[in-house]
Write an enzyme that holds these catalytic residues in place. Structure first.
Site: not given
Ligand code: ADP
Ligand code: ZN
Length: 211
Positions: A13, A88, A123, A156, A167
Site C-alpha cells: 500500500k 488501522r 523490503r 526496518r 504484525r
Molecule cells: P506496515 O503497513 O508495513 O506494517 P507501517 O509503516 O504502516 O507498516 O507501520 C509500522 C508500524 O507503525 C506499525 O506496526 C505500528 O506499530 C505503527 N503504526 C502505523 N500506523 C499506525 C496506526 N494507524 N495505528 C497504530 N499504530 C500504527
C-alpha cells in the site's frame, strides 16, 4: 478526493500510495513513516511509539490520532489525500468520522499471507525520506542508496520474520474488520496485489477512477 489504502503489512500500500499521489497530485500520508520520523527525532510521540513498533504492535490511539490530525490540517492536504496505514482499527475509523473527515474511497490491496511473508525479507526503506524499495521487485538504481534523496536504504527492525508474523496477526485481528466497516458504507474496492508492482498500480488507478 480523500482515500484510504488498506492492506496487510507488506501488501504494497505504501508503494502504491507513492505512485497514486504523483498521478493525482495529492499527498500520501503514512502514519508509519510519520511515526518512524518521530522515533528518529526522539520526539515525545516517538518515545511513546518505539516499543510498540519494534514489537509489531499498534501504537496507542492517542499518539497516532494526534499525529494524523495535525497532518491532515496542513495546507497541502486540503484538496484530498491518501491515508496509508490509517485507520488501522474501527476506533480509529470512528475517530476520523468524528473529526468530520469525509472518505470517498477505500482501496484494499489484497495479498495472501504466504506471499507477504516471502516478500518481507527483501523490503528496504530510505532512512532519509521514507521511500520504500524491494531488493528484487523495486530495487534502487544504485545499490543501498535512495533514488529520491540519496540517503541510505536499510531494512526496518520490524521487518524481521518473527515481527512480521506479529504484525500479520495484528492486521487480521484489528485492521481486517475495517473491510466490513467500509463495505457496509459502500466505499470498499478490492485490488489484487500479488502481481507485478506496475500491474497493481494499473488496477489501483482503475479502481480509483471507478473503472
Ligand atoms: P506496515 O503497513 O508495513 O506494517 P507501517 O509503516 O504502516 O507498516 O507501520 C509500522 C508500524 O507503525 C506499525 O506496526 C505500528 O506499530 C505503527 N503504526 C502505523 N500506523 C499506525 C496506526 N494507524 N495505528 C497504530 N499504530 C500504527
Ligand atoms: Zn530517500
Amino acid at each position: 478526493m480523500n482515500m484510504i489504502f488498506l492492506g496487510a503489512p507488506g501488501a504494497g500500500k505504501g508503494t502504491q500510495a507513492e505512485v497514486v499521489c504523483k498521478e493525482l497530485n495529492i499527498p500520501a500520508i503514512s502514519t508509519g513513516n510519520m511515526l518512524r520520523e518521530a522515533v528518529k527525532n526522539s520526539t515525545e510521540a516517538g518515545l511513546k511509539a518505539k516499543s510498540y513498533m519494534d514489537a509489531g504492535e499498534l501504537v496507542p490511539d492517542e499518539v497516532v490520532i494526534g499525529i494524523l490530525k495535525d497532518r491532515i490540517a496542513q495546507p497541502d492536504a486540503q484538496n484530498g489525500f491518501i491515508l496509508d496505514g490509517f485507520p488501522r482499527t474501527v476506533q480509529q475509523a470512528e475517530a476520523l468520522e468524528s473529526m468530520g473527515v469525509e472518505i470517498d474511497k477505500v482501496i484494499e490491496i489484497d495479498v495472501p499471507d504466504d506471499a507477504i511473508i516471502a516478500r518481507m525479507s527483501g523490503r528496504r526503506v530510505c532512512e532519509g525520506c521514507g521511500n520504500s524499495y524491494h531488493i528484487q521487485y523495486k530495487p534502487t538504481k544504485v545499490e543501498g542508496i535512495c533514488d529520491a534523496c540519496g540517503a541510505k536504504v536499510v531494512q526496518r527492525i520490524d521487518d524481521k520474520p518473527e515481527t512480521v508474523l506479529a504484525r500479520l496477526k495484528t492486521y487480521h485481528e484489528k485492521t481486517a474488520p475495517l473491510k466490513d466497516y467500509y463495505e457496509k458504507r459502500g466505499k470498499l474496492v478490492t485490488v489484487k496485489g500479488q502481481n507485478e508492482i506496475a500491474e497493481t498500480s494499473r488496477l489501483t488507478l482503475a479502481a480509483i477512477k471507478g473503472e
